[in-house]
Design an enzyme around this catalytic site. Structure first.
Site, mmCIF file in Angstrom:
data_model
loop_
_atom_site.group_PDB
_atom_site.id
_atom_site.type_symbol
_atom_site.label_atom_id
_atom_site.label_comp_id
_atom_site.label_asym_id
_atom_site.label_seq_id
_atom_site.Cartn_x
_atom_site.Cartn_y
_atom_site.Cartn_z
ATOM 1 N N LYS A 1 -8.659 -1.692 5.738
ATOM 2 C CA LYS A 1 -8.965 -1.866 4.438
ATOM 3 C C LYS A 1 -7.881 -3.212 4.207
ATOM 4 O O LYS A 1 -8.294 -4.239 3.710
ATOM 5 C CB LYS A 1 -9.084 -0.809 3.392
ATOM 6 C CG LYS A 1 -10.214 -0.098 3.582
ATOM 7 C CD LYS A 1 -9.725 0.999 2.690
ATOM 8 C CE LYS A 1 -8.941 2.271 3.113
ATOM 9 N NZ LYS A 1 -9.131 3.557 2.531
ATOM 10 N N HIS B 1 0.880 -0.920 -0.034
ATOM 11 C CA HIS B 1 0.048 -0.005 0.031
ATOM 12 C C HIS B 1 0.671 1.378 -0.039
ATOM 13 O O HIS B 1 1.691 1.407 0.748
ATOM 14 C CB HIS B 1 -0.697 0.001 1.226
ATOM 15 C CG HIS B 1 -1.691 1.332 1.369
ATOM 16 N ND1 HIS B 1 -3.062 1.468 0.624
ATOM 17 C CD2 HIS B 1 -1.562 2.465 1.857
ATOM 18 C CE1 HIS B 1 -3.328 2.561 0.683
ATOM 19 N NE2 HIS B 1 -2.566 3.289 1.414
ATOM 20 N N ASP C 1 -15.035 2.868 7.014
ATOM 21 C CA ASP C 1 -13.854 3.776 6.613
ATOM 22 C C ASP C 1 -14.513 4.637 5.405
ATOM 23 O O ASP C 1 -14.149 5.790 5.248
ATOM 24 C CB ASP C 1 -12.715 2.553 6.287
ATOM 25 C CG ASP C 1 -11.917 3.856 5.643
ATOM 26 O OD1 ASP C 1 -11.264 4.774 6.311
ATOM 27 O OD2 ASP C 1 -11.679 3.555 4.594
ATOM 28 N N SER D 1 -7.424 4.039 8.662
ATOM 29 C CA SER D 1 -8.317 3.833 7.623
ATOM 30 C C SER D 1 -7.608 2.841 6.704
ATOM 31 O O SER D 1 -8.127 2.121 6.087
ATOM 32 C CB SER D 1 -8.301 5.250 7.148
ATOM 33 O OG SER D 1 -8.621 5.522 5.418
HETATM 34 N N1 URA Z 1 -5.579 6.434 2.108
HETATM 35 C C1 URA Z 1 -6.710 5.851 3.030
HETATM 36 O O1 URA Z 1 -7.302 4.995 2.353
HETATM 37 N N2 URA Z 1 -6.866 6.645 3.968
HETATM 38 C C2 URA Z 1 -6.560 7.704 4.550
HETATM 39 O O2 URA Z 1 -6.856 8.103 5.514
HETATM 40 C C3 URA Z 1 -5.185 8.327 3.915
HETATM 41 C C4 URA Z 1 -5.001 7.596 2.729
#
Ligand code: URA
Length: 427
Positions: A190, A85, A164, A186
């Site tokens: 995920k 990520h 989220d 956040s």
């Molecule tokens: N990307 C995300 O998924 N959430 C955030 O808060 C910042 C970047």
């Protein structure tokens, strides 16, 4: 789950108090179901931004967001899984060559991605510039492709961490995006819900990133690595430079073009270095070491995987990519060394050219963006082309040029070599 009143929890956080596990579970479950209103959650997000959360609270928040939706697993898959990520950057197309590269070595990459909002591009927007390619696939197609090809990049379904999704849109319009507890929970909710066993975080540092300085980036990375490890995901992070764009191309189709150059064994050195470093780290976490990762870019194995991955989602890897109708060249005014080529300015310019969107509903222009003819530190001569801007609508050039005004500097002095990978954090 205990019964609480939202104002009491907001006041507790406003007064710098600690929220209990039960309070956080209650807040997120009731925000997801609509009992806690957007204005109450906005006030809470601001209280969290101002007063912070301790590690236990951040962990509880993350787990509560995961519990708001489904959690995937790959128990039937013969391959180990690893994902990456990135916190988002300008010209950051690394996911495109990275997923097939890692799959070459027998590690599956289930990459659930998003669209761009603001000055950083979204992986799905980039891939959608390939004729026929579909971002949305069924659960069944997703698992089949993972087992047969070993790499999938697709849209995350609405079932993963719905809390989220709701909270992120709220943060976007209430000035509460930049809080470390909110960013960390956040992203990690995920990624943990996505079910990957290993995860490498590419935490960007610099003008084009959320985190403008390395200390904040290190803090965010450390919190996220701990969240991942506590949830049983092998997690590490690289802190990488985002003061200037990655590679020479910014914009959807332009970034696909550059990714294909990397998969063909070429491409800019910074993109290759980061792709290989992240792949090596993902493979290490998945238990595979002592591999010649770069060789799979030069001998065509990663390109073969890419073609399979694109074709499996209906894309034609041989189709010509969209090209913008209009272009405008910016020339160097002085001779010397490029001492500033600001990532945020170039990301904003590319966005204004039509490569990004201002509202979620907007369409992107696939051909819009910027090609750089030199990178930070390169020697340039007065009168040589520095950048070419691309768009379908020439009226956009002025606003794009405004964004880069004063953000590109040439110095008489040679510049220190740029470091891409600034640090690695694994606990
Ligand atoms: N990307 C995300 O998924 N959430 C955030 O808060 C910042 C970047």
């Amino acid at each position: 789950m205990g019964q609480f009143a939202a104002p009491e929890l907001i006041i507790a956080k406003r007064e710098k108090g600690e929220l209990s596990t039960e309070q956080i579970d209650w807040l997120i479950a009731n925000y997801t179901s609509g009992v806690v209103a957007d204005e109450q959650m906005s006030a809470m997000a601001m209280a969290i931004l101002l007063n912070g959360m301790n590690r236990r609270e951040i962990k509880d928040l993350t787990m509560a967001m995961i519990a708001s939706g489904e959690r995937l697993n790959y128990n039937d898959l013969a391959w180990p899984t690893a994902d990456k990520h990135s916190t988002g950057g300008v010209g950051d197309k690394i996911t495109l060559p990275l997923a097939p590269l890692v799959a070459v070595f027998g590690v599956a990459v289930p990459q659930l991605s998003g669209r761009g909002l603001g000055h950083t591009g979204g992986t799905l927007d980039k891939l959608e510039s390939i004729s026929g390619w579909r971002a949305s696939i069924s659960n069944e197609e997703f698992h089949r492709q993972l087992a047969e090809v070993g790499a999938v990049i697709c849209a995350a379904g609405s079932g993963l961490a719905p809390a989220d999704r709701k909270l992120y849109s709220l943060r976007d319009v209430t000035g509460t995006v930049e809080a470390i507890p909110l960013i960390a929970s956040s992203i990690m909710s995920k990624k943990i819900a996505e079910g990957t066993k290993s995860l490498v975080l590419d935490v960007k540092v610099g003008s084009g990133a959320f985190m403008k300085n390395i200390d904040r980036a290190r803090e965010l990375a450390t919190v996220m690595v701990q969240l991942g490890q506590d949830a049983g995901v092998n997690t590490s992070a690289l802190l990488t430079d985002m003061s200037t764009p990655l590679g020479l191309k910014i914009g959807n189709a332009l970034e696909v073009e550059e990714s294909v150059e990397v998969l063909a064994g070429g491409g800019p050195a910074d993109v290759v270095e980061l792709t290989v470093a992240l792949a090596t780290e993902m493979l290490r976490l998945a238990g595979k070491t002592d591999l010649d990762v770069a060789a799979a870019l030069s001998d065509g194995r990663a390109m073969d995987k890419w073609r399979q991955m694109i074709a499996a989602q209906g894309g034609d890897p041989d189709a010509a990519l969209p090209v913008a109708k209009e272009s405008h060249v910016v020339y160097a005014e002085q001779t010397g060394y490029l001492s500033q080529l600001d990532a945020l300015a170039l990301g904003t310019a590319s966005w204004r050219l039509g490569a990004g969107r201002a509202r979620k509903e907007d369409a992107v222009q696939f051909g819009a963006g910027i090609t750089l003819h030199a990178q930070l530190g390169d020697k340039v001569t007065a009168g040589q082309p520095l950048l070419t801007l691309f768009t379908d609508e020439p009226a956009r050039f002025d606003r794009a040029l405004e964004a880069i005004d004063g953000q590109i500097q040439v110095s008489a002095d040679a510049q220190p070599a740029r470091k891409i990978i600034l640090d690695r954090i694994d606990r």
